[in-house]
Design a protein around this motif. Structure first.
Motif, PDB file in Angstrom:
ATOM      1  N   PRO A  46       4.091  40.029 -26.447  1.00  0.00           N
ATOM      2  CA  PRO A  46       2.677  39.714 -25.689  1.00  0.00           C
ATOM      3  C   PRO A  46       2.355  40.312 -24.362  1.00  0.00           C
ATOM      4  CG  PRO A  46       3.980  37.647 -25.840  1.00  0.00           C
ATOM      5  CD  PRO A  46       4.538  38.723 -26.424  1.00  0.00           C
ATOM      6  N   ARG A  47       3.477  40.573 -23.712  1.00  0.00           N
ATOM      7  CA  ARG A  47       3.150  41.354 -22.517  1.00  0.00           C
ATOM      8  C   ARG A  47       2.699  42.792 -22.705  1.00  0.00           C
ATOM      9  NH1 ARG A  47       9.207  41.334 -20.518  1.00  0.00           N
ATOM     10  NH2 ARG A  47       9.540  41.636 -22.626  1.00  0.00           N
ATOM     11  N   PHE A  48       2.931  43.312 -23.742  1.00  0.00           N
ATOM     12  CA  PHE A  48       2.720  44.855 -23.884  1.00  0.00           C
ATOM     13  C   PHE A  48       1.480  44.974 -25.241  1.00  0.00           C
ATOM     14  CE2 PHE A  48       7.348  44.830 -22.635  1.00  0.00           C
ATOM     15  CZ  PHE A  48       7.118  45.200 -21.392  1.00  0.00           C
ATOM     16  N   ASP A  49       1.255  44.061 -25.787  1.00  0.00           N
ATOM     17  CA  ASP A  49       0.422  44.009 -26.714  1.00  0.00           C
ATOM     18  C   ASP A  49      -1.164  44.037 -26.418  1.00  0.00           C
ATOM     19  OD1 ASP A  49      -0.271  44.319 -29.413  1.00  0.00           O
ATOM     20  OD2 ASP A  49       0.602  42.409 -30.195  1.00  0.00           O
ATOM     21  N   ASP A  50      -2.004  44.426 -26.913  1.00  0.00           N
ATOM     22  CA  ASP A  50      -3.369  44.553 -26.634  1.00  0.00           C
ATOM     23  C   ASP A  50      -3.907  43.434 -27.078  1.00  0.00           C
ATOM     24  OD1 ASP A  50      -3.062  47.048 -25.328  1.00  0.00           O
ATOM     25  OD2 ASP A  50      -3.933  48.314 -27.102  1.00  0.00           O
ATOM     26  N   LEU A  51      -3.523  42.914 -28.238  1.00  0.00           N
ATOM     27  CA  LEU A  51      -3.815  41.616 -28.941  1.00  0.00           C
ATOM     28  C   LEU A  51      -4.179  40.463 -27.819  1.00  0.00           C
ATOM     29  CD1 LEU A  51      -2.428  41.771 -32.311  1.00  0.00           C
ATOM     30  CD2 LEU A  51      -4.627  42.122 -31.793  1.00  0.00           C
ATOM     31  N   SER A  52      -2.989  40.384 -26.970  1.00  0.00           N
ATOM     32  CA  SER A  52      -2.876  39.212 -25.838  1.00  0.00           C
ATOM     33  C   SER A  52      -4.082  39.337 -24.816  1.00  0.00           C
ATOM     34  CB  SER A  52      -1.660  39.025 -25.519  1.00  0.00           C
ATOM     35  OG  SER A  52      -0.786  39.006 -26.622  1.00  0.00           O
ATOM     36  N   GLY A  53      -4.643  40.459 -24.574  1.00  0.00           N
ATOM     37  CA  GLY A  53      -5.518  40.748 -23.584  1.00  0.00           C
ATOM     38  C   GLY A  53      -4.897  41.354 -22.345  1.00  0.00           C
ATOM     39  N   GLU A  54      -5.574  41.713 -21.444  1.00  0.00           N
ATOM     40  CA  GLU A  54      -5.170  42.308 -20.167  1.00  0.00           C
ATOM     41  C   GLU A  54      -4.744  41.192 -19.098  1.00  0.00           C
ATOM     42  OE1 GLU A  54      -6.850  45.155 -16.800  1.00  0.00           O
ATOM     43  OE2 GLU A  54      -7.792  45.150 -18.821  1.00  0.00           O
ATOM     44  N   TYR A  55      -3.439  41.418 -18.539  1.00  0.00           N
ATOM     45  CA  TYR A  55      -2.948  40.478 -17.744  1.00  0.00           C
ATOM     46  C   TYR A  55      -3.795  40.540 -16.231  1.00  0.00           C
ATOM     47  CZ  TYR A  55       0.058  38.160 -14.219  1.00  0.00           C
ATOM     48  OH  TYR A  55       0.762  37.493 -13.188  1.00  0.00           O
ATOM     49  N   LYS A  56      -4.275  39.352 -15.702  1.00  0.00           N
ATOM     50  CA  LYS A  56      -5.000  39.566 -14.387  1.00  0.00           C
ATOM     51  C   LYS A  56      -4.271  38.330 -13.628  1.00  0.00           C
ATOM     52  CE  LYS A  56      -9.041  41.802 -15.921  1.00  0.00           C
ATOM     53  NZ  LYS A  56     -10.555  41.587 -16.179  1.00  0.00           N
ATOM     54  N   PRO A  57      -3.591  38.604 -12.635  1.00  0.00           N
ATOM     55  CA  PRO A  57      -2.786  37.469 -12.043  1.00  0.00           C
ATOM     56  C   PRO A  57      -3.886  36.352 -11.292  1.00  0.00           C
ATOM     57  CG  PRO A  57      -2.557  39.506 -10.851  1.00  0.00           C
ATOM     58  CD  PRO A  57      -3.213  39.699 -11.729  1.00  0.00           C
ATOM     59  N   GLU A  58      -4.894  36.799 -10.883  1.00  0.00           N
ATOM     60  CA  GLU A  58      -5.766  35.736 -10.337  1.00  0.00           C
ATOM     61  C   GLU A  58      -6.300  34.836 -11.562  1.00  0.00           C
ATOM     62  OE1 GLU A  58      -6.966  39.244 -10.370  1.00  0.00           O
ATOM     63  OE2 GLU A  58      -5.863  39.533  -8.405  1.00  0.00           O
ATOM     64  N   ILE A  59      -6.807  35.414 -12.537  1.00  0.00           N
ATOM     65  CA  ILE A  59      -7.028  34.471 -13.694  1.00  0.00           C
ATOM     66  C   ILE A  59      -5.976  33.615 -14.193  1.00  0.00           C
ATOM     67  CG2 ILE A  59      -7.861  34.376 -16.216  1.00  0.00           C
ATOM     68  CD1 ILE A  59      -9.486  36.967 -15.426  1.00  0.00           C
ATOM     69  N   GLN A 106       8.674  28.723  -2.301  1.00  0.00           N
ATOM     70  CA  GLN A 106       8.331  29.793  -1.174  1.00  0.00           C
ATOM     71  C   GLN A 106       8.122  31.118  -1.873  1.00  0.00           C
ATOM     72  OE1 GLN A 106      12.244  29.506   0.694  1.00  0.00           O
ATOM     73  NE2 GLN A 106      11.612  27.674   1.964  1.00  0.00           N
ATOM     74  N   ALA A 107       8.971  31.513  -2.817  1.00  0.00           N
ATOM     75  CA  ALA A 107       8.634  32.768  -3.718  1.00  0.00           C
ATOM     76  C   ALA A 107       7.362  32.981  -4.289  1.00  0.00           C
ATOM     77  CB  ALA A 107       9.506  32.866  -4.653  1.00  0.00           C
ATOM     78  N   GLN A 108       6.838  31.758  -4.666  1.00  0.00           N
ATOM     79  CA  GLN A 108       5.333  31.713  -4.963  1.00  0.00           C
ATOM     80  C   GLN A 108       4.399  31.865  -4.028  1.00  0.00           C
ATOM     81  OE1 GLN A 108       4.325  28.416  -7.408  1.00  0.00           O
ATOM     82  NE2 GLN A 108       2.699  29.357  -8.527  1.00  0.00           N
ATOM     83  N   LYS A 109       4.604  31.168  -2.755  1.00  0.00           N
ATOM     84  CA  LYS A 109       3.831  31.376  -1.570  1.00  0.00           C
ATOM     85  C   LYS A 109       3.471  32.915  -1.163  1.00  0.00           C
ATOM     86  CE  LYS A 109       3.836  26.669   0.049  1.00  0.00           C
ATOM     87  NZ  LYS A 109       4.302  25.649   0.910  1.00  0.00           N
ATOM     88  N   LYS A 110       4.642  33.470  -1.035  1.00  0.00           N
ATOM     89  CA  LYS A 110       4.952  34.724  -0.660  1.00  0.00           C
ATOM     90  C   LYS A 110       4.293  35.817  -1.529  1.00  0.00           C
ATOM     91  CE  LYS A 110       8.552  38.034   0.500  1.00  0.00           C
ATOM     92  NZ  LYS A 110       9.924  38.604   0.639  1.00  0.00           N
ATOM     93  N   GLN A 111       4.358  35.516  -2.846  1.00  0.00           N
ATOM     94  CA  GLN A 111       3.476  36.352  -3.780  1.00  0.00           C
ATOM     95  C   GLN A 111       2.181  36.395  -3.858  1.00  0.00           C
ATOM     96  OE1 GLN A 111       4.670  35.576  -7.896  1.00  0.00           O
ATOM     97  NE2 GLN A 111       5.133  37.673  -8.372  1.00  0.00           N
ATOM     98  N   GLN A 112       1.777  34.965  -3.561  1.00  0.00           N
ATOM     99  CA  GLN A 112       0.341  34.646  -3.217  1.00  0.00           C
ATOM    100  C   GLN A 112      -0.176  35.380  -1.980  1.00  0.00           C
ATOM    101  OE1 GLN A 112      -1.662  33.393  -5.325  1.00  0.00           O
ATOM    102  NE2 GLN A 112      -3.558  33.371  -4.237  1.00  0.00           N
ATOM    103  N   LYS A 113       0.523  35.331  -0.962  1.00  0.00           N
ATOM    104  CA  LYS A 113       0.080  35.991   0.386  1.00  0.00           C
ATOM    105  C   LYS A 113      -0.106  37.539   0.093  1.00  0.00           C
ATOM    106  CE  LYS A 113       1.427  34.661   5.109  1.00  0.00           C
ATOM    107  NZ  LYS A 113       2.372  34.403   5.794  1.00  0.00           N
TER     108      LYS A 113
END
Length: 186
Positions: A46-59, A106-113
């Motif tokens: 699903p990461r590389f397949d078009d059927l799953s849609g485009e990955y948008k981190p905000e959504i 902490q890693a998630q907070k850093k990524q969000q920043k």
């Protein structure tokens, strides 16, 4: 004049589709022959397949934001269990689990920043483009320098800059000693 008959193929089927194959005895049988045709299963990532849609981190973050509250509850449960626990092995396991949870947080907070910084840079570029100026995109090295400068500023604010620099110096000294020729070789 006689008309030429069409030549028969070396492989032919008898009794329609379900009959056995008639092979020529003059040709050697291949080592790995396919007896029954098997439909190959097509695996989908699903990461590389078009059927799953485009990955948008905000959504993605908005959709799965409810997991943060669940993780917080689990962390509190582990902390309570850690306080009650008397068994040393169990206590160590719980401590490792708690450390892993805090590191993930902490890693998630850093990524969000980082994501927020990228968004602000994009907004600034759009505004400059609207004004008619040529957009300017930062290189990876320049982004790293900005992140490092921000990290140092954060450490200075919290008062941990000296200890961080001391640790870094020690690490670099150990690396340098490794590259020096040893006394045994002389």
């Amino acid at each position: 004049k006689k008309t030429a008959k069409p030549t028969k193929a070396t492989v032919k089927q008898q009794q329609g589709k379900k009959g056995p194959l008639e092979m020529s005895a003059k040709k050697p049988v291949p080592f790995l022959r396919q007896v029954v045709p098997v439909r190959k299963k097509v695996q989908r990532d699903p990461r590389f397949d078009d059927l799953s849609g485009e990955y948008k981190p905000e959504i993605f973050m908005k959709t799965y934001s409810f997991l943060d509250s669940i993780k917080k509850q689990e962390k509190e449960m582990v902390q309570k269990q850690l306080k009650k626990c008397r068994n040393m092995e169990q206590k160590e396991k719980l401590q490792r689990l708690l450390n892993r949870m805090t590191q993930q947080e902490q890693a998630q907070k850093k990524q969000q920043k980082l994501r927020e910084q990228e968004l602000t840079l994009k907004r600034q570029q759009r505004e400059l483009a609207k004004q008619g100026k040529k957009p300017f995109f930062l290189k990876k090295s320049e982004k790293r320098k900005l992140e490092l400068a921000e990290k140092y500023a954060e450490l200075k604010r919290s008062g941990k800059l000296e200890s961080f620099l001391n640790k870094k110096r020690k690490r670099n000294a150990i690396k340098d000693k490794r590259h020096l020729p040893s006394q045994k070789n002389l």
